[in-house]
Design an enzyme around this catalytic site. Structure first.
Site, mmCIF file in Angstrom:
data_model
loop_
_atom_site.group_PDB
_atom_site.id
_atom_site.type_symbol
_atom_site.label_atom_id
_atom_site.label_comp_id
_atom_site.label_asym_id
_atom_site.label_seq_id
_atom_site.Cartn_x
_atom_site.Cartn_y
_atom_site.Cartn_z
ATOM 1 N N ASN A 1 -3.909 0.691 -2.547
ATOM 2 C CA ASN A 1 -2.973 -0.287 -3.083
ATOM 3 C C ASN A 1 -2.027 0.376 -4.079
ATOM 4 O OD1 ASN A 1 -4.092 -3.022 -2.165
ATOM 5 N ND2 ASN A 1 -5.903 -2.026 -3.015
ATOM 6 N N CYS B 1 -8.619 6.549 -2.014
ATOM 7 C CA CYS B 1 -9.381 7.747 -2.365
ATOM 8 C C CYS B 1 -8.667 8.979 -1.835
ATOM 9 C CB CYS B 1 -10.777 7.660 -1.774
ATOM 10 S SG CYS B 1 -11.736 9.142 -2.074
ATOM 11 N N HIS C 1 0.852 -1.186 0.000
ATOM 12 C CA HIS C 1 0.000 0.000 0.000
ATOM 13 C C HIS C 1 0.885 1.232 0.000
ATOM 14 C CE1 HIS C 1 -4.194 -1.589 1.146
ATOM 15 N NE2 HIS C 1 -3.496 -2.570 0.599
HETATM 16 MG MG MG Z 1 -4.862 -4.039 -0.335
#
Ligand code: MG
Length: 334
Positions: free
Chosen positions: A279, A270, A239
């Site tokens: 991600n 977002c 991430h």
């Molecule tokens: Mg993920």
């Protein structure tokens, strides 16, 4: 290998206000694999973390476009309880309406035996299991202790094995956990051993809160290797909370891993939500791998066009830097 971005006539000319697309010839780096498998998680991990709901028609089109762009593995949805993940409450309809896609893997996440039974009834051939390295996240995510959830996963894996279905194990919180702080690599090893023993063919190491840095990535893969878990059994799932997802991915590749989880357009991250912890964007990954001459089989431009289309459906721009840059160059985009 993807085609260069082709500017339409007039693009990039002085006075047009547009810059020509520039893509340099690939230059390799020692220690990287020749090929990487991109495990696309956008329709599942991305959309389940989007604030809004997306129609099943849009999801079907998304999956078809991802496959058309060359992605060979697309995790299509999750068979969690609809109340638990309302964004994916249409999972059964979605799976039953997926067109045949020969040669394309379409894994489905199943959090428990009930979800697995639903998957079997729908003809799913490949499932993934959401394990956690930490006790706190196991309880927060599934409402069970780590050992209870692993015991349930073992039942699922056994039944999947009897049916010849492939099983992937996710291991969340491999580096840091919001409740427990830094995570000891030995905790990851313990969960990895259990998942492999129950029959998982691949383990995806998740940096769920995005705190890892490349040295920690190499260390974890080395510790796992010392404990008998080879890089060929691993995938990585980063991430971009602190902007490290791509650096961490490249270090994992240099440590022998060849499967990378990514989310088209950075879905799930977002920029207007309080936690922009999405991600790794598939396009950002592809820009790097194309430039390094590492083969993925995915067409970056087709994928970016898909993410631009989906951004229109979601009503907000993609957080992917590569999608944003290409958007200024692709035909039909200002
Ligand atoms: Mg993920």
């Amino acid at each position: 290998m993807t085609e260069p971005v082709a500017p339409s006539p007039g693009e990039g000319a002085p006075g047009t206000g547009r810059r020509a697309a520039v893509r340099c010839a690939p230059v390799g780096l020692a220690g990287l694999p020749e090929r990487v498998t991109v495990y696309e998680v956008g329709p599942r991990d991305g959309l389940q973390n989007e604030p809004g709901l997306v129609s099943v028609e849009t999801k079907l089109e998304l999956i078809e476009r991802l496959v058309a762009a060359g992605l060979g593995v697309v995790e299509v949805t999750s068979l969690a309880r609809p109340e638990a993940v309302p964004q994916l409450a249409d999972a059964e309809e979605l799976i039953s309406r997926l067109p045949p896609m020969p040669g394309v893997r379409q894994p489905v996440l199943v959090p428990n035996l009930r979800g697995f039974e639903r998957a079997v009834a729908l003809g799913v051939r490949e499932v993934s299991l959401p394990a956690s390295a930490t006790e706190s996240f196991a309880r927060a995510n599934l409402g069970r202790s780590r050992s209870e959830s692993l015991a349930a996963f073992a039942q699922v894996a056994r039944r999947a094995g009897e049916r010849g279905m492939a099983v992937r194990g996710y291991i969340s919180m491999c580096f840091g956990d919001p409740w427990e702080g830094e995570v000891d690599p030995d905790e990851v090893v313990a969960v990895a051993h259990e998942l492999l023993a129950m029959g998982c063919r691949e383990l995806s190491l998740g940096d769920t809160i995005g705190v890892a840095t490349p040295g920690a990535v190499r260390r974890l893969i080395e510790v796992l290797g010392g404990a008998g878990v080879a890089p060929s059994q691993l995938a990585v799932h980063f991430h971009d909370t602190y902007g490290q997802a791509l650096a961490n991915t490249l270090e994992a590749l240099r440590s022998g891993v060849t499967t990378v989880d990514a989310s088209a357009g950075g879905l799930g991250g977002c920029p207007f939500a309080k936690s922009a912890s999405g991600n790794l964007a598939t396009e950002d990954l592809l820009w790097a791998l194309d430039g390094l001459g590492v083969w993925t089989g995915v067409d970056l431009v087709a994928l970016a066009q898909t993410s631009l289309w989906l951004a229109g459906q979601l009503g907000r721009p993609s957080p992917s830097r590569t999608v944003q840059a290409l958007a200024r160059q692709l035909p039909g985009r200002a």
